[in-house]
Design a protein around this motif. Sequence first.
Motif, PDB file in Angstrom:
ATOM      1  N   TYR A 298      20.352   6.919   0.263  1.00 61.81           N
ATOM      2  CA  TYR A 298      20.740   6.997  -1.148  1.00 61.81           C
ATOM      3  C   TYR A 298      19.597   7.558  -1.989  1.00 61.81           C
ATOM      4  O   TYR A 298      19.819   8.359  -2.903  1.00 61.81           O
ATOM      5  CB  TYR A 298      21.120   5.602  -1.657  1.00 61.81           C
ATOM      6  CG  TYR A 298      22.597   5.300  -1.590  1.00 61.81           C
ATOM      7  CD1 TYR A 298      23.373   5.297  -2.739  1.00 61.81           C
ATOM      8  CD2 TYR A 298      23.218   5.015  -0.383  1.00 61.81           C
ATOM      9  CE1 TYR A 298      24.730   5.016  -2.693  1.00 61.81           C
ATOM     10  CE2 TYR A 298      24.569   4.732  -0.312  1.00 61.81           C
ATOM     11  CZ  TYR A 298      25.330   4.728  -1.471  1.00 61.81           C
ATOM     12  OH  TYR A 298      26.668   4.471  -1.415  1.00 61.81           O
ATOM     13  N   LEU A 413      30.865   7.538  -2.157  1.00 60.52           N
ATOM     14  CA  LEU A 413      29.657   6.711  -2.276  1.00 60.52           C
ATOM     15  C   LEU A 413      29.758   5.737  -3.447  1.00 60.52           C
ATOM     16  O   LEU A 413      29.284   4.595  -3.355  1.00 60.52           O
ATOM     17  CB  LEU A 413      28.434   7.606  -2.439  1.00 60.52           C
ATOM     18  CG  LEU A 413      28.019   8.393  -1.193  1.00 60.52           C
ATOM     19  CD1 LEU A 413      26.852   9.319  -1.512  1.00 60.52           C
ATOM     20  CD2 LEU A 413      27.640   7.453  -0.051  1.00 60.52           C
ATOM     21  N   TYR A 424      23.557   0.446  -7.148  1.00 55.71           N
ATOM     22  CA  TYR A 424      23.238   1.741  -6.537  1.00 55.71           C
ATOM     23  C   TYR A 424      23.590   2.922  -7.446  1.00 55.71           C
ATOM     24  O   TYR A 424      23.366   4.063  -7.068  1.00 55.71           O
ATOM     25  CB  TYR A 424      23.956   1.883  -5.190  1.00 55.71           C
ATOM     26  CG  TYR A 424      23.341   1.011  -4.127  1.00 55.71           C
ATOM     27  CD1 TYR A 424      22.382   1.520  -3.258  1.00 55.71           C
ATOM     28  CD2 TYR A 424      23.692  -0.331  -4.012  1.00 55.71           C
ATOM     29  CE1 TYR A 424      21.795   0.713  -2.299  1.00 55.71           C
ATOM     30  CE2 TYR A 424      23.107  -1.146  -3.055  1.00 55.71           C
ATOM     31  CZ  TYR A 424      22.161  -0.622  -2.202  1.00 55.71           C
ATOM     32  OH  TYR A 424      21.562  -1.414  -1.258  1.00 55.71           O
ATOM     33  N   TYR A 427      21.097   5.751  -8.165  1.00 55.60           N
ATOM     34  CA  TYR A 427      20.979   6.819  -7.178  1.00 55.60           C
ATOM     35  C   TYR A 427      22.109   7.837  -7.321  1.00 55.60           C
ATOM     36  O   TYR A 427      21.933   9.008  -6.954  1.00 55.60           O
ATOM     37  CB  TYR A 427      21.032   6.246  -5.756  1.00 55.60           C
ATOM     38  CG  TYR A 427      19.889   5.344  -5.390  1.00 55.60           C
ATOM     39  CD1 TYR A 427      18.575   5.795  -5.408  1.00 55.60           C
ATOM     40  CD2 TYR A 427      20.122   4.029  -5.006  1.00 55.60           C
ATOM     41  CE1 TYR A 427      17.526   4.968  -5.061  1.00 55.60           C
ATOM     42  CE2 TYR A 427      19.078   3.186  -4.647  1.00 55.60           C
ATOM     43  CZ  TYR A 427      17.782   3.660  -4.674  1.00 55.60           C
ATOM     44  OH  TYR A 427      16.740   2.840  -4.334  1.00 55.60           O
ATOM     45  N   LEU A 428      23.267   7.394  -7.816  1.00 56.99           N
ATOM     46  CA  LEU A 428      24.458   8.239  -7.780  1.00 56.99           C
ATOM     47  C   LEU A 428      24.702   9.014  -9.071  1.00 56.99           C
ATOM     48  O   LEU A 428      25.095  10.188  -9.013  1.00 56.99           O
ATOM     49  CB  LEU A 428      25.688   7.376  -7.459  1.00 56.99           C
ATOM     50  CG  LEU A 428      25.660   6.686  -6.085  1.00 56.99           C
ATOM     51  CD1 LEU A 428      26.901   5.815  -5.909  1.00 56.99           C
ATOM     52  CD2 LEU A 428      25.569   7.711  -4.970  1.00 56.99           C
TER      53      LEU A 428
END
Length: 804
Positions: A298, A413, A424, A427-428
Amino acid sequence: MKHLLGVSLTLVGFLTSHGLARVISKDQECVSAVFGIVGGLNFEGIGYGNYYLGICQNPLKVVSVYAISKTYCSSADLGPGFEYLNWACLQYAGAGLIPEADVAVNLTDEAISRYPILDQKDVIVPKNLTTPVLVTRDWFDLGFRTEDTWDYELRLHPTYGWAMYGFWGGILLIGMLRRLITHIIESRSSPLSTDPEDLGAADSREKPTAGTKSLAHMYSRIRKALTIPSGLPPYHSQLLFGCTIPTRIESLVIISCWILNFVLCCVNYRGFEGNLYWSAVSPQIWRYISDRAGIIAYANLPLMWMFSGRNNIFIWLTGWSFSTFNLFHRHIARIATLQAIIHSVGYTVFYFEIEGAEGYYLQWHDAWFYLGAVATIAMSILVFSSFSWFRRRIYDSFLLLHILLSVVLIVALFYHTSIFDGDYNPYLWPLVAIWSFDRFLRIVRVVYCNIHVQQRKKTLHRSNAAISYDQDANIIQIDINTHVKPGPGKHYYLYQPFRFTGWENHPLTLAYWSQSAVETSQTQQRDNTKDTPSKTADVSVVTPSEAGPLHTVIEGEYLLSFWIRPYDGWTRHLRDQCLKSQPLSKLPSVIKETILLEGPYGIAEPLWTFDEVLLIAGGSGITAMVPYILDHIARTNSSNKSSQTRIRGLTLIWTNPKEAFIRRIAQRELAAALKRDDVRYEFYCTDSAKVEVGSLPSPSIDDIPIGDAEKGATESGVLKGKEETDISESADGADEAGSLPITMCRPDIPAIIEKAAASATESGSRLAIMSCGPGKMSDAAREATYRAIRQQNNVEYFEESFGW
């Protein structure tokens, strides 16, 4: 009893992976360890069978947590620990932890001393407990070690992910420092004199300071040792087993990145027998490896997206080519994909070990689970299809597949880690931001390049394209008008929007440009037809001729020319379109199409800071060289000191399989340059139908006729083994004296470079060598230059290539 306890404790570990993955501080670990132990016990009353509700709202359970915590935890850890536990209750049970004050009567020393003390092996453990309990010290210690190990790994995973940003941040910083050093050296290398006639005089040049000399010497040593040589000579532009071989410094960066990722995925795992979450060591290690690989994957994603974009500020800050960024992008993608595969395989083994096949297959009912597999498959296909063999043969299909699978990957994801409540997303969301920003700037560039307002008439104009195909030269020429100022070292992306595949964009190097002038169309007509005078127009109208396909352009616009050798796909489509409209006389005809420009991209190499320049082109690689020749001419005519040049002599070596193409460029775009005293040239034709390749020797640079070609040929005999090609017909049809010598063989590139380097050393000049052409030729030039640089410090090498 033991089986039931194992199941309940496994549930604790399982649930931590489904949301309760918050990284806690050291002073919260003790209470969290108690939470993990008591959470696996069953008490009568509220929340029976409901993990979070029971531990937060069942008075018996809550009192047990408070009592065990007060027994084994330090007073400094109680406050932070209960604060964390209350957060977990609100987050996952929808109700806060029962306050200590509400059950204080059950937490006196006397009350706590009456509670039964349970051991892990105690037969009472699986029963529905009816009173608060304590646990043995050994059980608590084991629980604390379990919690401490889990938290250690949970802290370490994102830290190792951040190491990727530290690594690439350092690499980019080095690139920016190199760019700064280069700029300092270039700024100290400009001529003092503003008189073009003095540019060649030694006393007209600025003397470098000691500091500049030191920087230049250091920079030269770095280039000599790392920047110029290939990582696996002689391969660089050529493919080795279908793979691109980077330069030595690029290889060091890539190898270091691979090693760093590999090492960080393999170290610091603390598995031990008796862990309360997973008693065996094997599932612990698989779980930690899987989590580590997934988190670092990631972390690599924003880097992968950042290195892939065209509109990248770091390209400008570092001065690196898009090819270099794209090379790093591909390797980061391969690393992240391998980590995703390890993550997926590791979790498969983990679930099989703790739950068996039945438990594993049950997970496939959850979207977060199977979309993780979708993401891994999408990444694998993306990487597999991006290998050079596919990119070169099915580029258009590869590009479309790349875009579609990238969208699938991002969506998958987001769903895959949705169970972590946004942990997360940092990261995305950068992927979405980077991609959106790049696409937005592409649209802005397209609009800016192709649509503009003519200030004088306040009218809106758009770019038009004229396309022709020369069968003898096997070259497509596209001419597009734009108001954006061109320059050397630039490339553009071309779209044909009204095709079925109008989203496709094709990178092309700018080959030539000219600027329109105000012409009087009626005056031209009067001169030809002897009609009455007419007033001035602000549009110059030019028609197709042997000078090349041109079209109407507006005052102040530039006409950009692109030369393309047709292969498959879009270029073959253009060729076929031209052939359909071509008359029987085989004279190139012009078709008009709507083609949009996006650009310019690329950074010009500082050739103007050198005393001598050697340009080596192969095939359509001449497209990269002509702009630098045009730039040299413009700089020698400039009165602005900052726009002048140090170049005293420029030599062009061009090899092409089609003699007709050499003739065409020489008598049109290069006609003015070839007459200059400071421009030398050698042209080679490798048409197998006319000459056995390599059958004739390559003449030396000193033998090339300059100025009066006929006189030079007579005195030096350079036309031996050559074919004289008449260049008496220039672009405008006027007769010009002279001839064009073309050698019917391949040039000896190493010998030419060796001689040029020796000559530059002898005269105390700085020599720049630039190559652009087939991989084998460019690699030969690189190796020969590297050998020359090892002997002299006054030689620099540049290569024009586009990687995708």
